[in-house]
Scaffold this motif. Structure first.
Motif, PDB file in Angstrom:
ATOM      1  N   ALA A  16       2.592  90.843   2.534  1.00 37.44           N
ATOM      2  CA  ALA A  16       3.584  91.215   1.755  1.00 37.44           C
ATOM      3  C   ALA A  16       4.525  92.241   1.894  1.00 37.44           C
ATOM      4  O   ALA A  16       5.634  92.121   1.538  1.00 37.44           O
TER       5      ALA A  16
ATOM      6  N   SER B 297       8.681  89.603   2.911  1.00 39.84           N
ATOM      7  CA  SER B 297       8.688  88.726   2.202  1.00 39.84           C
ATOM      8  C   SER B 297       9.068  87.717   2.454  1.00 39.84           C
ATOM      9  O   SER B 297       9.939  86.908   3.277  1.00 39.84           O
TER      10      SER B 297
ATOM     11  N   GLU C 291       1.327  84.483  -1.166  1.00 39.89           N
ATOM     12  CA  GLU C 291       2.327  85.132  -2.289  1.00 39.89           C
ATOM     13  C   GLU C 291       3.431  84.685  -0.963  1.00 39.89           C
ATOM     14  O   GLU C 291       4.023  85.656  -0.322  1.00 39.89           O
TER      15      GLU C 291
END
Length: 458
Positions: free
Chosen positions: A27, A31, A75
């Motif tokens: 991450a 992202s 994530e």
């Protein structure tokens, strides 16, 4: 600052791409935001008819990974009930609206974009007239709505399924399993145009045997309703009473947003991508799943064959490449299977009409055999049809219609087709044999022998 990946579409292709990219890049490096218009992620749309028909007990059994798993374990910022309404390639951002928040606008920048919007049901104008009780079956939200309609009080008693493709015949059986009187309306000469007419006739017989009123050569022109609720399907012959109408007219690539953003589309209407699933001519933009077109490995032509198997593979390829690896998608050969009650239907490669259109000269061979040794309990029929190219003997296509254990034999034929085998080579295939599983000459081998004879090979 982390690079930003935005994914449009939260089912097979989109979440496969996001997951593969995450496995290769943490991450802090990448992202990931995924927008999904519906309420669910990573589910089996192919399982919807079996849930609606009662063979699968719980809707959630169809969900492989819910949104919270992606958020907590991967994530990935999954935003359900968010519809992307614009892609600005110049500003490198997407515009979405939060459907449960008064269509609040959300703008999300991206460095990499995955377009995985899937497909939408073909809907003629009469199906979008605002009459309730008419359902497409493409997403789990669609299935939820259809299931709720069947559960209403008083429950519907008469169903009309319009269109006789895979979804149409599967939903017709589901309606029978729910206790409804079912009429299947098909504009063509028979249901299951995904196989040749002689093979499709076997399917028609089985549908009729289930008590389904199969009406072919009939075009639907409109709907009759009572207080806005469907009451009948209007055809060019006569109205057919209906308390629920299910669309089985096929699907098309969901490319409305792609057109607006000027993503290149191919002759099938799907987004054009290269072998690595990159959108042609647009760096950093990828596409995968039912919204793209692929290349048929036999004909060499662009095709749109929407299947979950392809979507997952294509999403995986895109995600590996986004994550810094290297992968390609090699094309398709159109392998597909379905079931109508106890009848299994399968195909791979080209149909006769498709082989003609591609310019092949070919022979066909059709054989009837059994799934097991004829003397073994449970032995039942199957029909196999092969297409082989004249001159080379190369297998071009195969179709199977039969009872138990028939359809999965298409996999052996698909492997042979994928590897450009000739029917003469196939005769020598070392396939498994034992009386509970096959005759001493498997039906695949018998069909190959007959195709060799049709080619005049000595």
């Amino acid at each position: 600052m982390a690079e930003r990946l935005v994914v449009i579409g939260g089912d097979a292709a989109g979440m496969s791409a996001a997951s593969q990219a995450r496995r290769r890049r943490p991450a802090e490096e990448l992202s990931i935001v995924a927008f999904e218009r519906g309420r669910f992620t990573s589910y089996s749309a192919c399982g919807i008819p079996y849930w609606v028909g009662g063979l699968v007990d719980d809707r959630d059994d169809l969900i492989a990974r819910p949104p919270e798993v992606f958020r907590d374990d991967y994530e990935i910022d999954v935003r359900t009930r968010h519809e992307v309404v614009d892609i600005d390639l110049d500003r490198r951002e997407v515009v979405a609206v939060a459907l449960d928040e008064g269509r609040r606008e959300v703008r999300e920048p991206f460095d990499q974009l995955v377009y995985a919007t899937g497909a939408v049901p073909v809907q003629p104008p009469w199906a979008t007239s605002g009459v309730t009780g008419v359902f497409g079956v493409q997403t789990l939200d669609d299935g939820d709505a259809l299931h709720a309609w069947l559960d209403r009080d008083p429950a519907p008693k008469r169903a009309v399924v319009v269109g006789g493709g895979y979804i149409g015949v599967e939903m017709a059986e589901a309606m029978v399993n729910r206790g409804l009187a079912v009429t299947l309306v098909e504009r063509g000469p028979q249901p299951m145009s995904t196989v040749d007419p002689d093979m499709g006739a076997l399917v028609t017989d089985r549908l009729s045997g289930l008590g389904i009123d199969v009406r072919t050569g009939l075009a639907v022109t409109g709907l009759d309703h009572r207080d806005g609720v469907v009451a009948a399907v209007v055809t060019d012959s006569e109205p057919i009473p209906a308390d629920i109408v299910v669309l089985g007219l096929g699907i098309k690539p969901n490319t409305t947003l792609a057109r607006t953003a000027r993503l290149p589309l191919g002759p099938t209407g799907g987004v054009r991508v290269d072998l690595r699933m990159r959108v042609v001519g647009l760096p950093g933009v990828w596409a995968a799943g039912d919204c793209v077109e692929s290349v048929h490995r036999v004909s060499g032509q662009p095709v749109h064959i929407p299947l979950g198997t392809h979507a997952n593979k294509q999403g995986r390829v895109a995600g590996i490449n986004i994550g810094g690896g290297y992968a390609t998608f090699p094309g398709v050969i159109g392998t597909a299977v379905t079931r109508v009650c106890d009848l299994e239907v399968a195909r791979t490669g080209l149909l006769s009409t498709e082989a003609d259109a591609a310019g092949f000269s070919f022979v066909t061979a059709t054989v009837e055999s059994t799934n097991r040794a004829g003397y073994f309990p449970g032995a039942d029929f199957m029909t196999i049809k092969l297409l082989a190219e004249r001159g080379t003997g190369r297998l071009l296509g195969a179709q199977i219609v039969g009872k138990s254990e028939a359809a999965k034999r298409i996999d052996a034929l698909a492997v042979a087709l994928w590897n450009n085998m000739t029917v003469e080579e196939m005769v020598g295939l070392d396939l498994g044999y034992a009386p509970p599983y096959a005759p001493v000459w498997d039906p695949v081998l018998i069909a190959a022998r007959k195709a060799v004879d049709a080619l005049g090979v000595k």
